[in-house]
Design a protein around this motif. Structure first.
Motif, short mmCIF file in Angstrom:
data_model
loop_
_atom_site.label_atom_id
_atom_site.label_comp_id
_atom_site.label_asym_id
_atom_site.label_seq_id
_atom_site.Cartn_x
_atom_site.Cartn_y
_atom_site.Cartn_z
N ASN A 143 0.80 -1.24 0.00
CA ASN A 143 0.00 0.00 0.00
C ASN A 143 0.83 1.28 0.00
OD1 ASN A 143 -2.53 -1.31 -0.04
ND2 ASN A 143 -2.35 -1.71 2.17
N ASP A 144 1.95 1.28 -0.73
CA ASP A 144 2.75 2.51 -0.82
C ASP A 144 2.48 3.28 -2.11
OD1 ASP A 144 3.98 0.90 -2.70
OD2 ASP A 144 6.00 1.08 -1.86
N GLY A 145 1.53 2.80 -2.91
CA GLY A 145 1.19 3.49 -4.16
C GLY A 145 1.99 3.02 -5.36
N VAL A 150 8.90 -15.41 -6.66
CA VAL A 150 9.48 -14.31 -5.89
C VAL A 150 8.55 -13.10 -5.94
CG1 VAL A 150 11.47 -12.75 -5.73
CG2 VAL A 150 11.81 -15.11 -6.46
N LEU A 151 8.46 -12.40 -4.81
CA LEU A 151 7.75 -11.12 -4.74
C LEU A 151 8.79 -10.01 -4.64
CD1 LEU A 151 5.13 -9.47 -4.43
CD2 LEU A 151 5.31 -9.85 -1.96
N TYR A 152 8.69 -9.03 -5.54
CA TYR A 152 9.61 -7.88 -5.55
C TYR A 152 8.85 -6.63 -5.15
CZ TYR A 152 13.07 -10.64 -8.12
OH TYR A 152 13.98 -11.59 -8.49
N ARG A 153 9.43 -5.86 -4.23
CA ARG A 153 8.87 -4.57 -3.80
C ARG A 153 9.36 -3.50 -4.78
NH1 ARG A 153 10.25 -4.66 1.15
NH2 ARG A 153 8.18 -4.96 2.01
N ASP A 183 -7.45 -8.10 -4.57
CA ASP A 183 -7.56 -7.45 -3.26
C ASP A 183 -8.77 -8.05 -2.56
OD1 ASP A 183 -7.62 -5.86 -1.07
OD2 ASP A 183 -7.96 -3.99 -2.15
N TYR A 184 -8.54 -8.91 -1.55
CA TYR A 184 -9.64 -9.61 -0.91
C TYR A 184 -10.39 -8.75 0.10
CZ TYR A 184 -7.10 -10.43 3.44
OH TYR A 184 -6.43 -10.28 4.62
N ASN A 185 -9.81 -7.62 0.57
CA ASN A 185 -10.51 -6.80 1.54
C ASN A 185 -10.60 -5.36 1.10
OD1 ASN A 185 -7.91 -5.99 1.86
ND2 ASN A 185 -7.76 -6.44 4.05
#
Length: 194
Positions: free
Chosen positions: A136-138, A162-165, A192-194
Motif C-alpha cells: 500500500n505505498d502506491g 518471488v515477490l519484488y517490492r 484485493d480480498y478486503n
C-alpha cells in the motif's frame, strides 16, 4: 545349357537389386537432414549466440559507456536504440528499441527454471507475472511465478516464485519475509480480498 533370362525377368532382378540401395541412400539422406535441422538443446543459464546474447552484450557495453538516448518520432518517450542486434533487419523495418534493464532494476536474481529440461510441454510454457500494490505505498509491486523445474524434480528442489517490492524509482528489491512458494507455475493473478 542355361536359358537366358527374358527381358521381364531381367527387369525384376535389376529392380530387386537396386531397390535396397535406393532405400539405404534415402534413409541416410533423411537422417542427415533431420540431424542438421534438429533444435539445439537448451539448458537454463547457458550462454547462447542468439539475439538475447547480443542484447545482453550491448547492455554491458552501454553500462560502461555514457548513456546516449534517442528520441523517436512516434513518441516523445526517450528510448535506447538497439543498434546491432547481430543480424541485418529487412529493408524498411523499424529499429528495435529495447534495453535489457533486469540487472539495473534489481530483477536479475530471479531463476525461472531449476534442473535439466526433459522437453515435456509444461516445461516449454512460460511462467507468469502479476502486478499489485501489496504494501500500500502506491507503487505496483511485482510477483514473478517460477516455472519450477523438470516434471520429475521433487517439489523441494523447484525454483521459488518471488515477490519484488517496487522502490518507486525503476528499481525493485526482493521481499525477504515473503513465504517461499515452490510450484510449477504457468500464470499469476493479483486480487484485493478486503
Amino acid at each position: 545349357m542355361k536359358r537366358p533370362l527374358s527381358r521381364r525377368h531381367r527387369r525384376i532382378v535389376w529392380t530387386a537389386s537396386t531397390l535396397p540401395a535406393l532405400t539405404l541412400m534415402g534413409a541416410l539422406l533423411a537422417w542427415r537432414i533431420q540431424r542438421e535441422n534438429a533444435p539445439e538443446e537448451y539448458t537454463p543459464g547457458e550462454t547462447s549466440t542468439d539475439i538475447t546474447t547480443a542484447i545482453s552484450d550491448q547492455a554491458a557495453r552501454k553500462a560502461a559507456a555514457p548513456v546516449q538516448a534517442a528520441r523517436t518520432e512516434a513518441s516523445a518517450r526517450v528510448t535506447d536504440a538497439l543498434r546491432n542486434p547481430g543480424r541485418k533487419l529487412p529493408g524498411g523495418a523499424p529499429k528495435p528499441l529495447f534495453t535489457d534493464v533486469t540487472k539495473t532494476a534489481g530483477l536479475a536474481s530471479f531463476v525461472q527454471f531449476q534442473g535439466s529440461r526433459t522437453s515435456q510441454l509444461p516445461e516449454d510454457m512460460g511462467s507468469g507475472v502479476a502486478w499489485g500494490d501489496f504494501d500500500n505505498d502506491g507503487n505496483e509491486d511485482l510477483f514473478v511465478v517460477s516455472g519450477g523445474g523438470a516434471l520429475n524434480l521433487p517439489d523441494s528442489q523447484l525454483a521459488p516464485s518471488v515477490l519484488y517490492r517496487n522502490l518507486g524509482n525503476g528499481h525493485f528489491e526482493k521481499v525477504q519475509d515473503f513465504p517461499e512458494t515452490r510450484i510449477r507455475g504457468m500464470a499469476a493473478a493479483w486480487g484485493d480480498y478486503n
